[in-house]
Design a protein around this motif. Structure first.
Motif, PDB file in Angstrom:
ATOM      1  N   ASN A  43       4.220  -5.811  -8.085  1.00  0.00           N
ATOM      2  CA  ASN A  43       2.873  -6.317  -8.315  1.00  0.00           C
ATOM      3  C   ASN A  43       2.610  -6.445  -9.816  1.00  0.00           C
ATOM      4  O   ASN A  43       3.354  -5.930 -10.646  1.00  0.00           O
ATOM      5  CB  ASN A  43       1.842  -5.359  -7.698  1.00  0.00           C
ATOM      6  N   ASP A  44       1.516  -7.125 -10.143  1.00  0.00           N
ATOM      7  CA  ASP A  44       1.159  -7.274 -11.553  1.00  0.00           C
ATOM      8  C   ASP A  44       0.956  -5.915 -12.213  1.00  0.00           C
ATOM      9  O   ASP A  44       1.355  -5.707 -13.362  1.00  0.00           O
ATOM     10  CB  ASP A  44      -0.121  -8.108 -11.690  1.00  0.00           C
ATOM     11  N   ASP A  46       2.429  -3.185 -11.488  1.00  0.00           N
ATOM     12  CA  ASP A  46       3.715  -2.515 -11.703  1.00  0.00           C
ATOM     13  C   ASP A  46       4.327  -2.952 -13.025  1.00  0.00           C
ATOM     14  O   ASP A  46       4.978  -2.151 -13.711  1.00  0.00           O
ATOM     15  CB  ASP A  46       4.667  -2.810 -10.549  1.00  0.00           C
ATOM     16  N   GLU A  88      -3.054   1.941  -1.016  1.00  0.00           N
ATOM     17  CA  GLU A  88      -2.546   0.688  -1.576  1.00  0.00           C
ATOM     18  C   GLU A  88      -3.651  -0.153  -2.208  1.00  0.00           C
ATOM     19  O   GLU A  88      -3.444  -0.783  -3.244  1.00  0.00           O
ATOM     20  CB  GLU A  88      -1.832  -0.114  -0.479  1.00  0.00           C
ATOM     21  N   LYS A  92      -3.984  -0.688  -7.996  1.00  0.00           N
ATOM     22  CA  LYS A  92      -4.223  -1.528  -9.169  1.00  0.00           C
ATOM     23  C   LYS A  92      -5.211  -0.858 -10.108  1.00  0.00           C
ATOM     24  O   LYS A  92      -4.979  -0.775 -11.323  1.00  0.00           O
ATOM     25  CB  LYS A  92      -4.752  -2.900  -8.733  1.00  0.00           C
TER      26      LYS A  92
END
Length: 328
Positions: A43-44, A46, A88, A92
Motif C-alpha cells: 500500500n501507499d 507501506d 486494516e 494508513k
C-alpha cells in the motif's frame, strides 16, 4: 614424569588460548533484524514506512505479531503479554501518525543509538494473569500503552485493551475505558509528546544532543528548593530559581513540580528545558510562569528554542503546537 605432564598441560592451555578468540557482543541493528517481512504490504502507507526505514533504520511494524515479540525485554522479561495488529482500515492513519508526528520531528542524528530496529504499533497490548489456589482464582488483565525497554523494539498501542480483575469469577475491578487512538488535535499532540519525550531524553543521555556552552550559568543545584504554592514569594521557590519542573513519568506528558533539588542537576537541567519547550508554547509558558515573576525561565526557554533550531534543525515550538491537519 610429573614435570613432563605439567609441561604438556601448560602447552595445551597456551595453544587453546591462542586459538580461542571471544566474539564481542553486538547490539541489534536494522541490518540483521528480520523477524518480520518488511515492508508489510504494498500500500501507499507501506512505502511511507519504508521511507522511514531508509532514513532512520527503524521498521514500523503494525501486524503479524506473535506473543513472544512483546516479551523480550532488558528489564522485565517474562511471558503473558499479547499484542494485536492494527485493524486494516486504521493502518494508513497509524503509519501516517508515526511517520509525520514521531519521525517528522526527529533526525537520524538524534535517534542514533536511541531507537531500536523495530517500532511496533499494536492495536492493543495487554498481559493476562491467573493465580489459582485451592480456595480461590484471581484473574486480571493489565494493558500496556507504551513500552521502551524491549530488547530490539519499542511499542505503543493505537487503541488498547480494558483493564480488569476478577476473584472467583466476580469483578473486583470493572473493565476500564481503554485508551483509544488519537483523534482530536490535543490527543495527537499529547500522544506524540509522550513518545517524543522518551526519544529526546535518551538522545540527550547518549550525547546526541548537547546543551549550548554556559547553559548552566545562574543555576544553584545545592540549596534546598520550595515547591508549595504557599511559598511562591520565597526566593527559593523552584520557578524563581529557574527550575521549570520535571516530567517524571515515561507514560504521560505532564509537567510536575520540582520538590527536591536532587531531581535535577547540571546534567539534567537542559533536558528539563527541552521537554518543557516540547510541551508548552511561549504563550502557555507566560500564563503558567509569567516572565515578570520568573524571568530566568523565559531566558533559558529562548536559549533552548534557538539552540535546537540552529544546531539540530528542530523547531520545538512546532512539537508544542496542536496539529490542525490530523495525521498528516
Amino acid at each position: 614424569m610429573k614435570k613432563n605432564i605439567i609441561l604438556i598441560l601448560s602447552m595445551v592451555i597456551v595453544l587453546l588460548n591462542s586459538c580461542y578468540k571471544e566474539e564481542p557482543l553486538s547490539p541489534s541493528s536494522s541490518e540483521n533484524s528480520d523477524r518480520f517481512e518488511f515492508p508489510q504490504g504494498n500500500n501507499d502507507y507501506d512505502q511511507i514506512a519504508k521511507d522511514v526505514f531508509d532514513r532512520f533504520g527503524v521498521k514500523i511494524i503494525y501486524k503479524d505479531f506473535v506473543d513472544t515479540d512483546f516479551n523480550l525485554s532488558w528489564t522485565n522479561p517474562g511471558i503473558g503479554k499479547t499484542g494485536y495488529p492494527i485493524p486494516e482500515n486504521q493502518r494508513k492513519d497509524a503509519v501516517h501518525f508515526m511517520a509525520n508526528h514521531i519521525f517528522g520531528f526527529l533526525t537520524p542524528e538524534i535517534t542514533k543509538k536511541v531507537l531500536p530496529p523495530y517500532y511496533y504499533i499494536a492495536d492493543s497490548v495487554s498481559q493476562y494473569s491467573k493465580i489459582e489456589n485451592p480456595t480461590s482464582t484471581y484473574e486480571s488483565v493489565t494493558p500496556t500503552s507504551y513500552f521502551y525497554t524491549g530488547i530490539d523494539f519499542w511499542s505503543f498501542t493505537w487503541n488498547n485493551a480494558a483493564s480488569w480483575s476478577k476473584m472467583n469469577g466476580t469483578y473486583t475491578a470493572q473493565p476500564s475505558n481503554p485508551l483509544i487512538r488519537p483523534r482530536t488535535p490535543f490527543q495527537v499532540f499529547y500522544r506524540r509528546g509522550v513518545m517524543l519525550k522518551e526519544v529526546y531524553k535518551n538522545s540527550i543521555i547518549k550525547g546526541n544532543i548537547v546543551p549550548p556552552e554556559g547553559f548552566n550559568t545562574g543555576f544553584d543545584f545545592t540549596t534546598k528548593v520550595e515547591s508549595a504554592a504557599a511559598m511562591k514569594d520565597n526566593p527559593n521557590y523552584y520557578l524563581t530559581r529557574g527550575f521549570p519542573g520535571i516530567f517524571a513519568s515515561s507514560l504521560n506528558f505532564n509537567l510536575s513540580r520540582l520538590t527536591s533539588v536532587t531531581q535535577t542537576g547540571p546534567s539534567l537541567i537542559f533536558r528539563d528545558y527541552v521537554l518543557l519547550s516540547m510541551r508548552y508554547d511561549a504563550d502557555s509558558i507566560e500564563i503558567l510562569m509569567p516572565k515578570a515573576s520568573y524571568p530566568m525561565i523565559h531566558e533559558k526557554y529562548t536559549i533552548v528554542i534557538e539552540h535546537m533550531k540552529n544546531k539540530y534543525g528542530i523547531d520545538l515550538t512546532k512539537i508544542a503546537t496542536k496539529p490542525e491537519n490530523g495525521y498528516q
